[in-house]
Design a protein around this motif. Structure first.
Motif, mmCIF file in Angstrom:
data_model
loop_
_atom_site.group_PDB
_atom_site.id
_atom_site.type_symbol
_atom_site.label_atom_id
_atom_site.label_comp_id
_atom_site.label_asym_id
_atom_site.label_seq_id
_atom_site.Cartn_x
_atom_site.Cartn_y
_atom_site.Cartn_z
ATOM 1 N N SER A 44 0.834 -1.202 0.000
ATOM 2 C CA SER A 44 0.000 0.000 0.000
ATOM 3 C C SER A 44 0.869 1.253 0.000
ATOM 4 C CB SER A 44 -0.882 -0.065 1.249
ATOM 5 O OG SER A 44 -1.857 0.907 1.205
ATOM 6 N N ASP A 45 1.918 1.256 0.833
ATOM 7 C CA ASP A 45 2.843 2.405 0.891
ATOM 8 C C ASP A 45 3.502 2.630 -0.461
ATOM 9 O OD1 ASP A 45 4.132 1.824 4.280
ATOM 10 O OD2 ASP A 45 2.365 2.903 3.511
ATOM 11 N N LEU A 46 3.924 1.530 -1.068
ATOM 12 C CA LEU A 46 4.640 1.639 -2.353
ATOM 13 C C LEU A 46 3.705 2.190 -3.424
ATOM 14 C CD1 LEU A 46 6.687 -1.703 -2.322
ATOM 15 C CD2 LEU A 46 7.655 0.593 -2.326
ATOM 16 N N GLU A 47 2.472 1.694 -3.430
ATOM 17 C CA GLU A 47 1.511 2.184 -4.433
ATOM 18 C C GLU A 47 1.217 3.647 -4.190
ATOM 19 O OE1 GLU A 47 -1.715 -0.604 -4.090
ATOM 20 O OE2 GLU A 47 -1.004 -1.765 -5.826
ATOM 21 N N GLY A 48 1.101 3.985 -2.914
ATOM 22 C CA GLY A 48 0.811 5.377 -2.556
ATOM 23 C C GLY A 48 1.912 6.319 -2.999
ATOM 24 N N GLU A 54 7.394 -1.847 -8.011
ATOM 25 C CA GLU A 54 7.947 -2.519 -6.827
ATOM 26 C C GLU A 54 6.850 -3.236 -6.049
ATOM 27 O OE1 GLU A 54 11.064 0.653 -5.448
ATOM 28 O OE2 GLU A 54 10.807 -0.827 -3.839
ATOM 29 N N ALA A 55 5.710 -2.579 -5.961
ATOM 30 C CA ALA A 55 4.573 -3.162 -5.251
ATOM 31 C C ALA A 55 4.134 -4.447 -5.949
ATOM 32 C CB ALA A 55 3.420 -2.165 -5.213
ATOM 33 N N TYR A 56 4.108 -4.369 -7.270
ATOM 34 C CA TYR A 56 3.682 -5.544 -8.059
ATOM 35 C C TYR A 56 4.649 -6.701 -7.854
ATOM 36 C CZ TYR A 56 2.556 -8.395 -12.121
ATOM 37 O OH TYR A 56 2.220 -9.447 -12.938
ATOM 38 N N ARG A 57 5.936 -6.402 -7.860
ATOM 39 C CA ARG A 57 6.946 -7.467 -7.681
ATOM 40 C C ARG A 57 6.802 -8.122 -6.305
ATOM 41 N NH1 ARG A 57 10.498 -4.120 -10.638
ATOM 42 N NH2 ARG A 57 11.342 -3.164 -8.754
ATOM 43 N N LEU A 58 6.512 -7.299 -5.306
ATOM 44 C CA LEU A 58 6.318 -7.861 -3.953
ATOM 45 C C LEU A 58 5.151 -8.845 -3.940
ATOM 46 C CD1 LEU A 58 6.674 -5.193 -1.102
ATOM 47 C CD2 LEU A 58 7.886 -7.347 -1.373
ATOM 48 N N LEU A 59 4.103 -8.472 -4.611
ATOM 49 C CA LEU A 59 2.915 -9.332 -4.628
ATOM 50 C C LEU A 59 3.188 -10.634 -5.379
ATOM 51 C CD1 LEU A 59 0.072 -6.712 -5.205
ATOM 52 C CD2 LEU A 59 0.374 -8.196 -3.213
#
Lengths: 520, 162
Positions: A44-48, A54-59
């Motif tokens: 959420s922080d990364l998307e924000g 980066e957020a996508y890679r984490l998921l």
């Protein structure tokens, strides 16, 4: 829980066991494990902050942590190599041999308690099914090989392992060929052997058998005999050092230098009737024609018949010394050949001359091309003891003195008259040498004095070569015994992850030694 | 689609699993290998290399391999010497030069000699996965797999997890 960046797979294993997610922190070179709630907060922080990639890679990474991924990692076996102190390896081999198990089996026994203890610490966080699988993995790795070693069924590399661990009792070895040795070591070894040869080039009256200059030139041409091999056998606790090949083969080709002919003559005479103690050689011509010339020259005046107890009342007597006519004929033959193949062995000892002139077998505890020591571990700190000399920085000079003593003992049996060794003590040789050098200038019977000077120089060179070689061998021994060895073993990948977590906070040597101490 | 080939050193697998007392694995080794290999991709080739006069320790082993679509390549014996290993290694190295060579080559063996073809696999930019009896896997083999970045699996742990 945190992991070094290089231990991503370990992080993944722990994450899979504990239902967590590994998140990389490249700025800190770390991987940390977070739970799903914390993961979603980070996404959420990364998307924000607009870092959607980066957020996508984490998921995606989190999604890949499936049961299938765990099964795949679970069944993998890994190879682990660690550096441990030579003394620890020595201890391991000794214990394994005593227990009649392989080193691999002992290593498992020593590592398992630490691994189990660690797993018990985290077990509360591991899903039941996965914990059950880990227990199976531990039990399976713990169990000794089912069935005995059936030699006829072992593959070649397992046969080698069997031979090394059970037949030889396990040894620690270091071997270096001549071309791998430092020049200083090669020179020192050659100098030692050359000195011995020069000592044996003196007859009973102290005169040179062969010209010292020719002997010197021969040794300059001879190939390097130096090798270096240390073999430490934990059971029964011995160490040996081989530092030269006594047998060498080489080709001598005449270069036009008049001294070359003198060298060929020396070799031919020695081949015909060896006078240098403990020196054996064989020579042949460089081609068939030259070999025939050589054989004919060598075979002349070798024996004659005298009255005796043999056939027709005659006995064959060997000619010790070639008469001058025969020697001239030999020189003529040698001047017609271009060189020699030489197979020489020095020193080679099967019998030792006694004071009364008789020969007896060399003592069985003296090996002429090696130095032998007893090797053990001190009980308090597991440091090495070599013939009771501790191997540490403060005892380096004691170690050198020990090696010197061994070299002198070896030299005694290589010398032509062991009962009269040493022919002279170092200090006496030095005093006499200096006195004679001072006399030369005053013209006191200078020819004899010059010969005596040379003889005493040979004695001094001998002692110098012993000193130099003992320091070099001492240094190599120290380096080997205070150094490290590589221990390689096979371990299930999951258990390796546990082990690496433990050894990130504890020395590997300590893990093994603790296990050994508990077992003893 | 990732393609996978499975190559079995028949005598080695038979002997090591039987020697380890893993009979329950031995009688379904074919099923196990197929189930495992399918996790990597589409199976295009399944071959068991064995001596022409091979006598399986358990009859069910051969039946299970057959039932799972394995073909059998028979190696001669010359003066009593089995040629199964060189036959398998040569086959693998040969395949590397084919356009339809599988991307992943699963080798069922514990024998350290297979490290040579593994080098070839790596040099041809393919991947290998080794499966062997846990206690018979040679140190050389596991070390080579680690060096080349190939997976090395234990039959026992494979069977337990599936």
């Amino acid at each position: 829980m945190e992991f070094d960046n290089k231990q991503r797979i370990n992080a993944k294993i722990f994450a899979l066991l504990q239902g967590l997610v590994p998140v990389e922190k490249p700025e800190e070179n770390k991987v940390v494990l977070v739970d799903r709630d914390e993961l979603m907060a980070r996404v959420s922080d990364l998307e924000g902050s607009g870092r959607k990639d980066e957020a996508y890679r984490l998921l995606v990474a989190a999604e890949s942590l499936t049961d299938d991924a765990f099964k795949n990692l679970y069944s993998q076996m890994a190879s682990k190599s660690v550096r441990i102190r030579t003394s620890t390896m020595f201890h391991l081999i000794r214990e394994a041999h005593g227990a009649q198990i392989t080193r691999s089996e002992l290593v498992r026994q020593l590592l398992l308690p630490t691994i189990i203890e660690f797993f018990n610490e985290i077990r509360g966080d591991v899903e039941y099914e996965k914990a059950r699988l880990v227990h199976y993995c531990i039990d399976n790795w713990r169990t000794k090989r089912k069935g005995a070693w059936r030699l006829s069924e072992l593959e070649n590399d397992k046969l080698d392992e069997y031979y090394e661990e059970f037949v030889r009792g396990g040894v620690l070895k270091k071997h270096q060929r001549s071309d791998q040795l430092k020049l200083e070591f090669r020179d020192s070894t050659k100098s030692f052997l050359r000195s011995l040869f020069r000592l044996n080039n003196l007859d009973e009256e102290g005169n040179f058998i062969y010209s010292p200059e020719v002997v010197e030139k021969y040794w300059d041409l001879q190939i390097d005999p130096a090798i270096f091999e240390i073999e430490a056998t934990p059971s029964p606790g011995s160490l040996r050092v081989l530092f030269y090949n006594n047998a060498v083969m080489f080709k001598l080709k005449r270069s036009g230098d008049p001294e070359d002919l003198a060298i060929l003559e020396l070799l031919a005479l020695e081949r015909r009737n060896g006078r240098i103690h403990n020196f054996r050689l064989d020579i042949s011509g460089l081609n068939e024609e030259e070999d025939d010339i050589l054989r004919e020259a060598l075979d002349q005046h070798t024996s004659y018949l005298v009255n005796g107890e043999g056939f027709l009342g005659l006995t064959i007597k060997q000619v010790d010394k070639l008469p001058e006519k025969g020697r001239e004929k030999l020189r003529q033959a040698l001047s017609g050949i271009s060189g020699l193949f030489v197979e020489s062995a020095f020193p080679i000892v099967s019998t030792v001359k006694d004071e009364d002139g008789s020969f007896k077998n060399a003592p069985s505890d003296v090996k002429f091309n090696r130095l032998e020591f007893s090797l053990s571990l001190a009980k308090d700190d597991w440091a090495f003891l070599l013939d009771d000399v501790p191997i540490d920085d403060s005892h380096q000079s004691d170690l050198n003195a020990l090696v010197r003593q061994k070299l002198l003992r070896l030299s005694k049996y290589l010398y032509k008259e062991p009962w009269a060794f040493p022919p002279i003590e170092y200090e006496t040789a030095r005093e006499r040498y200096e006195m004679m050098v001072s006399k030369v200038g005053r013209n006191h019977d200078s020819q004899n004095v010059q010969k005596d000077i040379l003889v005493h120089l040979i004695y001094l060179d001998f002692y110098d070569s012993i000193s130099s070689l003992s320091e070099l061998i001492g240094a190599e021994l120290f380096r080997f015994l205070s150094g490290t060895q590589v221990l390689t073993f096979t371990i299930p990948r999951v258990l390796l992850a546990f082990l690496e977590k433990v050894t990130s906070r504890m020395d590997f040597d300590e893990v093994l030694l603790q296990g050994l101490e508990k077992g003893s | 689609m990732t393609t996978v080939g499975v190559y079995v050193d028949g005598p080695n697998v038979d002997r090591t699993l039987h020697g380890a007392g893993e009979y329950d694995i031995l009688v379904r080794v074919g099923s196990l290998l197929v189930e495992f290999a399918e996790e990597y991709g589409e199976l295009t080739e399944k071959i068991v290399f064995m001596d022409h006069d091979n006598k399986w320790k358990l009859r069910d082993t051969r039946d299970d391999l057959e039932a799972n679509g394995f073909t059998f390549d028979l190696a001669p014996r010359i003066y009593g010497k089995s040629l199964t290993d060189p036959m398998m290694h040569c086959h693998v190295v040969d395949r590397l030069h084919d356009d339809n060579c599988p991307s992943i080559l699963v080798m069922a063996t514990s024998d350290g000699d297979v490290t040579i073809p593994l080098e070839y696999v790596s040099n041809h930019s393919r991947t290998s996965v080794v499966v062997g009896e846990q206690n018979s896997l040679s140190r050389l083999l596991t070390r080579k797999c680690t060096e080349l970045g190939f997976e090395c699996h234990s039959f026992q742990l494979l069977a337990k997890a599936r």
